[in-house]
Write an enzyme that holds these catalytic residues in place. Sequence first.
Site, short mmCIF file in Angstrom:
data_model
loop_
_atom_site.label_atom_id
_atom_site.label_comp_id
_atom_site.label_asym_id
_atom_site.label_seq_id
_atom_site.Cartn_x
_atom_site.Cartn_y
_atom_site.Cartn_z
N SER A 83 -14.59 -2.57 -13.27
CA SER A 83 -15.56 -2.66 -12.17
C SER A 83 -16.14 -1.26 -12.00
CB SER A 83 -14.88 -3.14 -10.89
OG SER A 83 -14.00 -2.16 -10.42
N ASP A 107 -10.27 3.04 -8.05
CA ASP A 107 -10.22 4.39 -7.48
C ASP A 107 -9.12 4.51 -6.41
OD1 ASP A 107 -12.26 5.13 -9.13
OD2 ASP A 107 -13.84 4.89 -7.63
N GLY A 108 -8.85 3.41 -5.67
CA GLY A 108 -7.82 3.44 -4.63
C GLY A 108 -6.44 3.66 -5.23
N GLY A 127 -13.57 6.51 -0.68
CA GLY A 127 -13.45 5.09 -0.36
C GLY A 127 -12.46 4.75 0.74
N ARG A 154 -19.74 -7.19 0.31
CA ARG A 154 -19.76 -6.55 1.62
C ARG A 154 -20.42 -5.17 1.59
NH1 ARG A 154 -14.44 -5.95 -0.19
NH2 ARG A 154 -13.47 -3.90 0.08
N ALA A 192 0.85 -1.20 0.00
CA ALA A 192 0.00 0.00 0.00
C ALA A 192 0.88 1.24 0.00
CB ALA A 192 -0.89 0.00 1.23
#
Length: 417
Positions: free
Chosen positions: A114, A71-72, A374, A184, A47
């Site tokens: 996605s 988007d992350g 997000g 989720r 990350a």
Amino acid sequence: ESRPKQLLVYINPYGGKRQGKRIYEQKVAPLFSLASISTDVVITEYANHAKDNLFEVNINKYDGVVCVGGDGMFSEVMHGLIGRMQKDSGIDQNNPKAPLVQCNIRIGIIPKRSTDCICYSTVGISDPVTSALHIIVGDCQPLDVSSIHHNNTFLKYSVSLLGYGFYGDILKDSEKKRWMGPMRYDYSGFKTFLSHHYYEGTISFQPAKHTLGSPRDKDSCRTGCYICKKSEQQLAEQHKECGLKHEEEEEWKVIKGKFLAINAVNMSCACPRSPKGLSPAAHLADGSADLILVRKCSRFDFLRYLVRHTNQDDQFDFSFVDVYRVKSFQFTSKLSEDNESNVTDIGKKRFGQFCRDHPACCCNIPNSTWNCDGETLESSAIEVTVHCQLMKLFARGIEENCKDEATHSQSSIEQLL
């Protein structure tokens, strides 16, 4: 803007069901090669790898940075690029009043097929080949970016959704259920809807008087948007005339209340599930955000509001929903305002945690979490400023015939190259 000759590419190998690397190698790399674009590819290993790397590389040798992922991944590249520009210019990001330096290096997004909100809202479709073609022809779409601070400390940048209450609670709950995969979000959304938590607080904001549109008009942001062009000119003139004095003198509006959701969006936030998005007339580059306040109302009324995101009706046409076009705002929760003694505060925090772990408990949770593109923000009290056209994308905004764009792009590859 010119066509790029050299690109820095970041690929998240774990995103999108681990499809990112395959999509890039099979669909995108051959197109770049045909267009004689040389690339340096970095496969991210942890990350914030891309963000850290952008502080180290010789950024000036590239015509653009491409992120392969959702988007992350985009957020990581954006934070690295904006942070690098401010560092090189000697600007302190922790100062909420600091005028930030624009990023002239464009970012390209190769989506992983996605719900990539940013790609969908700036191109009109989430398709890797279409996005690759926008990069090859050298398209340029400026984008507003919001900076978020707490107590003179920089927290994050946001380009799509900043949501407190409903969307913050969904994100916080879904983080504990990563094992469920994409399901989720549906599960946490349903659970959050049933819990029907409201939060007390105060919103102060500066109306965006410089922009021509309003959140309730039918002027959607499209390729070559005249509202965005006009706003850029007006803001440039304002800064020449008044500098920072102008900012401080402008009026602030204050609203206190009990809110189910507080959403600030820099773009429509459209996606396949919500084709018009959270604010259909939000603009990509007009130096403003649309601030949507959903006051405490019945569960049925809130459901009616949520359903409006999926159809063509005016989603702001409710007595309990207010929407404002703003250039900056601040939020403080009632808990922070009360300034109670530390002992009481600690007690409340502990009980708050107990309530989160045991939702059957009847007391209302005093604070929600902010959902920033997000990712969760720990501070509930924040200060937000919109920076007009702080960065640029390899995109051209949504074209009127965007639905045909994927089909059209396939037949146009040879022509464009």
